[in-house]
Write a protein that holds these residues in place. Structure first.
Motif, PDB file in Angstrom:
ATOM      1  N   LYS A 201     -37.411 -51.389   9.167  1.00 42.39           N
ATOM      2  CA  LYS A 201     -38.253 -50.337   8.592  1.00 42.39           C
ATOM      3  C   LYS A 201     -37.868 -49.985   7.165  1.00 42.39           C
ATOM      4  O   LYS A 201     -38.501 -49.146   6.541  1.00 42.39           O
ATOM      5  N   GLY A 202     -36.859 -50.609   6.634  1.00 39.69           N
ATOM      6  CA  GLY A 202     -36.469 -50.419   5.249  1.00 39.69           C
ATOM      7  C   GLY A 202     -35.375 -51.411   4.913  1.00 39.69           C
ATOM      8  O   GLY A 202     -34.608 -51.822   5.785  1.00 39.69           O
ATOM      9  N   HIS A 203     -35.328 -51.815   3.646  1.00 44.38           N
ATOM     10  CA  HIS A 203     -34.257 -52.731   3.247  1.00 44.38           C
ATOM     11  C   HIS A 203     -34.080 -52.683   1.738  1.00 44.38           C
ATOM     12  O   HIS A 203     -34.974 -52.280   0.999  1.00 44.38           O
ATOM     13  N   GLY A 204     -32.905 -53.083   1.315  1.00 40.58           N
ATOM     14  CA  GLY A 204     -32.543 -53.146  -0.085  1.00 40.58           C
ATOM     15  C   GLY A 204     -31.066 -53.435  -0.188  1.00 40.58           C
ATOM     16  O   GLY A 204     -30.398 -53.673   0.817  1.00 40.58           O
ATOM     17  N   PRO A 205     -30.515 -53.388  -1.397  1.00 42.26           N
ATOM     18  CA  PRO A 205     -29.096 -53.694  -1.574  1.00 42.26           C
ATOM     19  C   PRO A 205     -28.151 -52.805  -0.768  1.00 42.26           C
ATOM     20  O   PRO A 205     -27.024 -53.195  -0.489  1.00 42.26           O
ATOM     21  N   ASP A 206     -28.634 -51.620  -0.353  1.00 40.80           N
ATOM     22  CA  ASP A 206     -27.772 -50.744   0.450  1.00 40.80           C
ATOM     23  C   ASP A 206     -27.821 -51.091   1.930  1.00 40.80           C
ATOM     24  O   ASP A 206     -27.031 -50.573   2.711  1.00 40.80           O
ATOM     25  N   GLY A 207     -28.742 -51.966   2.357  1.00 41.22           N
ATOM     26  CA  GLY A 207     -28.747 -52.394   3.744  1.00 41.22           C
ATOM     27  C   GLY A 207     -30.125 -52.531   4.349  1.00 41.22           C
ATOM     28  O   GLY A 207     -31.146 -52.387   3.681  1.00 41.22           O
ATOM     29  N   PHE A 208     -30.115 -52.814   5.648  1.00 40.55           N
ATOM     30  CA  PHE A 208     -31.312 -53.078   6.441  1.00 40.55           C
ATOM     31  C   PHE A 208     -31.400 -51.987   7.507  1.00 40.55           C
ATOM     32  O   PHE A 208     -30.456 -51.800   8.269  1.00 40.55           O
ATOM     33  N   VAL A 209     -32.531 -51.285   7.559  1.00 39.99           N
ATOM     34  CA  VAL A 209     -32.650 -50.073   8.367  1.00 39.99           C
ATOM     35  C   VAL A 209     -33.611 -50.260   9.533  1.00 39.99           C
ATOM     36  O   VAL A 209     -34.691 -50.831   9.375  1.00 39.99           O
ATOM     37  N   PHE A 210     -33.195 -49.763  10.702  1.00 41.96           N
ATOM     38  CA  PHE A 210     -34.056 -49.675  11.879  1.00 41.96           C
ATOM     39  C   PHE A 210     -33.847 -48.296  12.495  1.00 41.96           C
ATOM     40  O   PHE A 210     -32.875 -47.603  12.191  1.00 41.96           O
ATOM     41  N   TYR A 211     -34.783 -47.905  13.356  1.00 41.91           N
ATOM     42  CA  TYR A 211     -34.747 -46.577  13.980  1.00 41.91           C
ATOM     43  C   TYR A 211     -34.792 -46.717  15.488  1.00 41.91           C
ATOM     44  O   TYR A 211     -35.427 -47.631  16.017  1.00 41.91           O
ATOM     45  N   THR A 212     -34.129 -45.765  16.171  1.00 39.76           N
ATOM     46  CA  THR A 212     -34.080 -45.832  17.627  1.00 39.76           C
ATOM     47  C   THR A 212     -33.549 -44.523  18.208  1.00 39.76           C
ATOM     48  O   THR A 212     -33.081 -43.647  17.477  1.00 39.76           O
ATOM     49  N   ASN A 213     -33.589 -44.457  19.514  1.00 41.46           N
ATOM     50  CA  ASN A 213     -32.970 -43.368  20.261  1.00 41.46           C
ATOM     51  C   ASN A 213     -31.454 -43.529  20.136  1.00 41.46           C
ATOM     52  O   ASN A 213     -30.922 -44.596  20.425  1.00 41.46           O
ATOM     53  N   ARG A 214     -30.774 -42.489  19.728  1.00 45.98           N
ATOM     54  CA  ARG A 214     -29.323 -42.574  19.524  1.00 45.98           C
ATOM     55  C   ARG A 214     -28.530 -42.301  20.794  1.00 45.98           C
ATOM     56  O   ARG A 214     -27.315 -42.126  20.747  1.00 45.98           O
ATOM     57  N   GLU A 215     -29.218 -42.281  21.942  1.00 45.52           N
ATOM     58  CA  GLU A 215     -28.536 -42.114  23.224  1.00 45.52           C
ATOM     59  C   GLU A 215     -28.680 -43.351  24.106  1.00 45.52           C
ATOM     60  O   GLU A 215     -28.203 -43.373  25.226  1.00 45.52           O
ATOM     61  N   GLY A 216     -29.341 -44.403  23.613  1.00 48.91           N
ATOM     62  CA  GLY A 216     -29.547 -45.624  24.376  1.00 48.91           C
ATOM     63  C   GLY A 216     -28.345 -46.561  24.275  1.00 48.91           C
ATOM     64  O   GLY A 216     -27.334 -46.266  23.619  1.00 48.91           O
ATOM     65  N   ARG A 217     -28.470 -47.710  24.920  1.00 47.35           N
ATOM     66  CA  ARG A 217     -27.358 -48.664  24.978  1.00 47.35           C
ATOM     67  C   ARG A 217     -26.944 -49.154  23.602  1.00 47.35           C
ATOM     68  O   ARG A 217     -25.755 -49.246  23.292  1.00 47.35           O
ATOM     69  N   LYS A 218     -27.920 -49.496  22.745  1.00 46.31           N
ATOM     70  CA  LYS A 218     -27.536 -50.020  21.427  1.00 46.31           C
ATOM     71  C   LYS A 218     -26.765 -48.977  20.645  1.00 46.31           C
ATOM     72  O   LYS A 218     -25.799 -49.289  19.950  1.00 46.31           O
ATOM     73  N   ALA A 219     -27.173 -47.710  20.766  1.00 45.45           N
ATOM     74  CA  ALA A 219     -26.459 -46.632  20.078  1.00 45.45           C
ATOM     75  C   ALA A 219     -25.045 -46.482  20.633  1.00 45.45           C
ATOM     76  O   ALA A 219     -24.093 -46.258  19.876  1.00 45.45           O
ATOM     77  N   GLY A 220     -24.909 -46.622  21.942  1.00 42.70           N
ATOM     78  CA  GLY A 220     -23.574 -46.558  22.551  1.00 42.70           C
ATOM     79  C   GLY A 220     -22.683 -47.677  22.047  1.00 42.70           C
ATOM     80  O   GLY A 220     -21.518 -47.457  21.710  1.00 42.70           O
ATOM     81  N   ASP A 221     -23.248 -48.890  21.985  1.00 43.41           N
ATOM     82  CA  ASP A 221     -22.477 -50.017  21.444  1.00 43.41           C
ATOM     83  C   ASP A 221     -22.039 -49.730  20.012  1.00 43.41           C
ATOM     84  O   ASP A 221     -20.880 -49.956  19.647  1.00 43.41           O
ATOM     85  N   LEU A 222     -22.977 -49.233  19.200  1.00 44.01           N
ATOM     86  CA  LEU A 222     -22.663 -48.999  17.782  1.00 44.01           C
ATOM     87  C   LEU A 222     -21.676 -47.853  17.598  1.00 44.01           C
ATOM     88  O   LEU A 222     -20.897 -47.863  16.639  1.00 44.01           O
ATOM     89  N   ALA A 223     -21.668 -46.890  18.505  1.00 36.94           N
ATOM     90  CA  ALA A 223     -20.675 -45.811  18.439  1.00 36.94           C
ATOM     91  C   ALA A 223     -19.274 -46.350  18.734  1.00 36.94           C
ATOM     92  O   ALA A 223     -18.290 -45.892  18.153  1.00 36.94           O
ATOM     93  N   GLU A 224     -19.195 -47.340  19.625  1.00 37.91           N
ATOM     94  CA  GLU A 224     -17.908 -47.928  20.008  1.00 37.91           C
ATOM     95  C   GLU A 224     -17.460 -49.024  19.047  1.00 37.91           C
ATOM     96  O   GLU A 224     -16.262 -49.256  18.872  1.00 37.91           O
ATOM     97  N   ASN A 225     -18.417 -49.725  18.462  1.00 42.08           N
ATOM     98  CA  ASN A 225     -18.122 -50.890  17.628  1.00 42.08           C
ATOM     99  C   ASN A 225     -19.206 -50.957  16.553  1.00 42.08           C
ATOM    100  O   ASN A 225     -20.270 -51.516  16.779  1.00 42.08           O
TER     101      ASN A 225
END
Length: 191
Positions: free
Chosen positions: A45-69
């Motif tokens: 949903k956005g990109h540039g030299p600062d990075g590549f952006v996506f949006y999601t529920n921050r309580e789902g599995r991917k968010a849990g993975d990213l909180a841990e790693n």
């Protein structure tokens, strides 16, 4: 081109003109603290030299993975162009204002769905979700839908970007850009 972001922009523009569905679809690979991997499709949903952006529920599995790693890999695969781009790097939360602005740009039903879904959690039957959606719909009837506190963006800041181009006889071309401070180094990989 020796700037990986300019090259990404050029390839992405071609994909937007040739891919029949979701040229911004990318596989997002994460791993939990124990190193167990998981991969799923999300939308850029956005990109540039600062990075590549996506949006999601921050309580789902991917968010849990990213909180841990807080490391991830992205993969764009554009079959019609016979190209792919792999991106690896650390992940951080997108800012609140940035998340608010993107949420406000979404369709109303998508906004309501963000409130109704307990993403990645077990669901006894589809009707349960549909009832929750109807409740949220009634709650926000006639007004704006604010961004839920559990929903927002993530930014993958690349440390490596690989551009893969299909060639005849599996003699593919692979260009690898790696970040060295504020510079990018470019090299080639064997197919």
């Amino acid at each position: 081109m020796t700037d990986p972001f300019q090259l990404f922009d050029a390839w992405f523009a071609e994909a937007q003109g040739s891919e029949p569905n979701d040229p911004n679809a990318m596989a997002l690979a994460t791993a939990d603290a124990a190193g167990r991997p998981s991969v799923r499709m999300v939308l850029l949903k956005g990109h540039g030299p600062d990075g590549f952006v996506f949006y999601t529920n921050r309580e789902g599995r991917k968010a849990g993975d990213l909180a841990e790693n807080a490391q991830a890999a992205l993969l764009f695969h554009w079959k019609s162009l016979r190209r792919q781009i792999r991106i690896e790097g650390p992940v951080s939360l997108a800012g609140e204002a940035e998340s608010d602005a993107y949420f406000a740009s979404r369709g109303r039903d998508s906004q309501l769905g963000a409130w109704a879904s307990n993403q990645s959690r077990p669901l006894d039957r589809r009707e349960t979700f549909e009832a929750r959606f109807a409740e949220v719909q009634a709650r926000f009837e006639g007004g704006d839908v604010p961004r839920p506190p559990h929903w927002g963006g993530y930014r993958v800041t690349p440390t490596a970007i690989e551009f893969w181009q299909d060639r005849a006889h599996r003699l593919h071309e692979r260009r690898l850009f790696t970040r060295d401070g504020d510079r990018w180094n470019e090299g080639l990989l064997f197919p």
